[in-house]
Design a protein around this motif. Sequence first.
Motif, PDB file in Angstrom:
ATOM      1  N   UNK A  59       0.864  -1.015  -0.202  1.00 42.83           N
ATOM      2  CA  UNK A  59       0.052  -0.013  -0.039  1.00 42.83           C
ATOM      3  C   UNK A  59       0.914   1.015  -0.009  1.00 42.83           C
ATOM      4  N   UNK A  60      -0.003   2.367  -0.148  1.00 34.86           N
ATOM      5  CA  UNK A  60       0.707   3.445  -0.206  1.00 34.86           C
ATOM      6  C   UNK A  60       1.512   3.924   1.317  1.00 34.86           C
ATOM      7  N   UNK A  61       2.761   4.246   0.980  1.00 37.74           N
ATOM      8  CA  UNK A  61       3.849   4.536   2.023  1.00 37.74           C
ATOM      9  C   UNK A  61       4.122   5.957   2.104  1.00 37.74           C
ATOM     10  N   UNK A  62       3.847   6.795   3.225  1.00 38.10           N
ATOM     11  CA  UNK A  62       4.173   8.351   3.259  1.00 38.10           C
ATOM     12  C   UNK A  62       3.363   9.219   2.337  1.00 38.10           C
ATOM     13  N   UNK A 166      10.670   5.652   6.149  1.00 38.81           N
ATOM     14  CA  UNK A 166       9.236   5.203   6.713  1.00 38.81           C
ATOM     15  C   UNK A 166       9.092   3.938   6.391  1.00 38.81           C
ATOM     16  N   UNK A 167       9.149   2.630   7.245  1.00 36.99           N
ATOM     17  CA  UNK A 167       9.210   1.408   7.139  1.00 36.99           C
ATOM     18  C   UNK A 167       8.389   0.630   8.168  1.00 36.99           C
ATOM     19  N   UNK A 279      -3.325  -0.527   8.061  1.00 34.62           N
ATOM     20  CA  UNK A 279      -2.050   0.165   8.688  1.00 34.62           C
ATOM     21  C   UNK A 279      -2.453   1.915   8.694  1.00 34.62           C
ATOM     22  N   UNK A 280      -1.398   2.502   8.159  1.00 36.94           N
ATOM     23  CA  UNK A 280      -1.546   3.927   8.266  1.00 36.94           C
ATOM     24  C   UNK A 280      -0.326   4.327   7.394  1.00 36.94           C
ATOM     25  N   UNK A 281      -0.650   5.488   6.697  1.00 33.61           N
ATOM     26  CA  UNK A 281       0.629   5.969   5.874  1.00 33.61           C
ATOM     27  C   UNK A 281       1.664   6.575   6.461  1.00 33.61           C
ATOM     28  N   UNK A 282       1.368   7.145   7.524  1.00 32.40           N
ATOM     29  CA  UNK A 282       2.493   7.561   8.301  1.00 32.40           C
ATOM     30  C   UNK A 282       1.804   8.036   9.884  1.00 32.40           C
ATOM     31  N   UNK A 292       6.571  10.459  12.897  1.00 33.48           N
ATOM     32  CA  UNK A 292       5.452   9.510  12.092  1.00 33.48           C
ATOM     33  C   UNK A 292       6.104   8.434  11.597  1.00 33.48           C
ATOM     34  N   UNK A 293       5.392   7.168  11.229  1.00 35.93           N
ATOM     35  CA  UNK A 293       5.953   6.074  10.330  1.00 35.93           C
ATOM     36  C   UNK A 293       5.135   5.303   9.749  1.00 35.93           C
ATOM     37  N   UNK A 294       5.354   4.760   8.810  1.00 36.18           N
ATOM     38  CA  UNK A 294       4.330   3.923   7.992  1.00 36.18           C
ATOM     39  C   UNK A 294       4.073   2.394   9.127  1.00 36.18           C
TER      40      UNK A 294
END
Length: 852
Positions: A59-62, A166-167, A279-282, A292-294
């Motif tokens: 999925x989209x990261x950051x 962002x990992x 999850x969450x983009x960041x 923040x982080x992915x």
Amino acid sequence: MTKNTFTPIHFIHKSLKYKFLLIILYLCCIVSTTTILPAQIAKTVKKTSEGTEFWVCFQENSWHHALERVGKMKLTDQRGQEMYVEDRSISNFELFLSSDTTTRVRIEIVGLRYKLDTLVIGGSVRRLKIPSSAEVTGDGTLQPNAVRITSDSPISVTCLNERGSSTDSYLALPSKALGLEYYTISYHSTPTNDLVPHMAIVATKDSTIVKITPSFITSRNRPAGVPFTVIMNKGDVYQIAASNMQGYTKTERGTDSIINPDISGTRVQATKPVAVFSGHQCADIPMRVPFCNYLVEQVPPVNSWGMHFILGKFAKRSSYAYRVIAATNNTKIFENSVLVKELQAGQMYENSSAGPRNIMLTASSPVLVAQFSHGYLGGVSRTDGKSTYIRGDSIGDPMMLVVSPTQQFLREYRFATPKTSFTNWRHFINIVIPSSAIGSLRLNGRVLDTVRNYPEFVGLSSYVCIQADIPFGVHTVKADVPFGLYSYGFATNDAYGNMIGQGFDEIEEIRDSLPPTFERRNLDKKINLVIRDDKSTDKGLQSIRIISAVGLAAMYGNNYIDQPSINPGTPQYTMFVRPLNGFVKGKMEIEAKDLAGNISTYTLDYDGTNFLGALEEKPVPDLSKITETWLWGSYVIASSQYHTLNNVQTIGSTSVTGQFEAESGSPLGLGFRFNKYVGSSFSVSLKAEYLPCSIVLRGRDSLLKRVYDSVTNQYLNYQEAFVLQPTLPMISFSAGLEYQLNQLLYTFVDIQSSIILSKSAESYRQIESPLSYAYAQSGTRELPISNTGLDQVKMLLLSANAGIGIQKKIHPHLVLFGETSFNYTLHSLLQNGYGEWNYSSLRFSLGFKTSF
């Protein structure tokens, strides 16, 4: 007039018809055994996170959707020193594959026309890059970007999603572990933040209908709580993102309460197995705590959730957060034996700052648990040895990992650290294991150093948590008993984490058959009692009662109590007992009962100097597999009876020139049964039944004559028949064997002996044609004759009975069951010389059974 006879061929057809039915039913029982038994075995063999087919996505990261914000940026350490420059415009997707044996692996992305065949060497971990174009972008549309991984032999798969610093990583679930119902778990966002929580669904079959009920308004304006449907085909990915606007809800007092963007609790239901990612983009964790982080995890289906969890604190961190999602109403959540929340289906509980401690979480119904590390500036600020002020922990970023229920632990794991030592990464594992099995732990084949990696007890549980610092590379961890394993890592401005593996048995099938236990710890002038119902299959304590107390007093903390007070479902309770007078004898009897109905009674004697204890356990018997107890029950019988007669011309005192024919009936009966198990799956059954034999015997006259019918003005054939209506009430006694296929189904075979209590029958003459004729004596077509006795019918019958049953426990001491069987009499009902009368029946029984 001609004699009406049955041809031999017709008789053979009628006779073999019912014998064939018996053979078919018996074969069905055998087929049932051979087809159902593997399913039973499959439930006892662990479904693990290894498999031969996986469906994953990235999925989209950051800030993927805002590239102008992405570019090279400088990173600094906690003292402000520049360390390196990273490029956030490039995505890095990786797979980490491992197997016990060398196997061929195929990777395919249909939407990109991407295919790769490779080998994974047995005992190693293969690291593969996935094209960055596989990233699922946008939301609310179908995208064919799912990654399918297949192999010839079982493998395990870990996925890494990285964009700059962002990992996060997640354990991929094999297709065999996927389900039809899910709830997502993520983290909330600061309103108006462009980086929002999101989720994705991957279809594994064509024409999959997916119903999604969002927990928060989506970026496509799908309202919360209103389900919508998406039709997906194999390989499709459907991504959903939360709106970045605040929501509102009503509190119990009727006031407005702000809801931050969060998709946790979104329900996914599908007609065919799907994979779900959340999850969450960041994310900032806790909210507004940098940086923040992915976040990402593949979410387990509801049927693999559990009720018993151990959360270990993270190395180098002073606190963490966790969240719990419920799938059923009135689910109670206990943190270290303290009730913290009662949840309804889809609701969430969060502890945003659990502190530097290990926690045991238990629930009254299956739940999903995720653990989160805090951001770089999260935790407790401090001063280092050089008097430099350090804000928070100043290491790592948020990461998310799904916590495995203790019921799903495994005995062996293999994994690889998914990051190199570049940018000063430090890699760790958390091991959760029963304290009694610490000595069997092996890390990379060597005994774990428990001096350096000190085990810490988790509350009052029997588990310990061990942290270990590990180098970059491939590792194996083994033990003699099932244990939990989590891998995570921190860099200065980054983090990753995931569980290494787990089983995927359906937790609801596991039965709580263990009574509560008592542990005694001797203290100065008193003792500490710890009452437990905290094993992986336990449901928790229901009540604790002091039955009697003489010369001894109970205390909770520093306060005297008359009776303990607990919340039902509490896994442990601790209390103290002390003598009222130090040199006077005393006695106390304490009863503990769990939610499954198991009872333990603990008797504590004090002789003026020492305490002595004795435990008596009263487990609730498992009525599906009881090996020590007789069962008894009662049932009603509905039957469909079949009678065939051949060359029968005389019954009782009635003889006909033709022969008798039978018309079968469907009487009701009553039975009583007794069972005693003689092994883990076999039981002996004894039955007593009352079931009448219902039949109408019709013997037609073979002599026909012609008569004039004034109604039709024609000459018609005239024929009469003798009709006998016996009831033949029977009492039957049978003995046989039952075989338990699983908790639900069983099959059985009986040999039955029946005694006919009465052989009388009503008899009458009947005009069969023409229908307009009647007897002058009665005015009807029937002329009663005195009752007759069926002397040619045998009094003792022998038959065989075979069938299959289904049972369901509705109470600890009560089981309902239903059976279908075929009963065949092994000989003719008539004595020799009077022809053949064959009898069989198809039976349906419904009743109950319980223990003495």
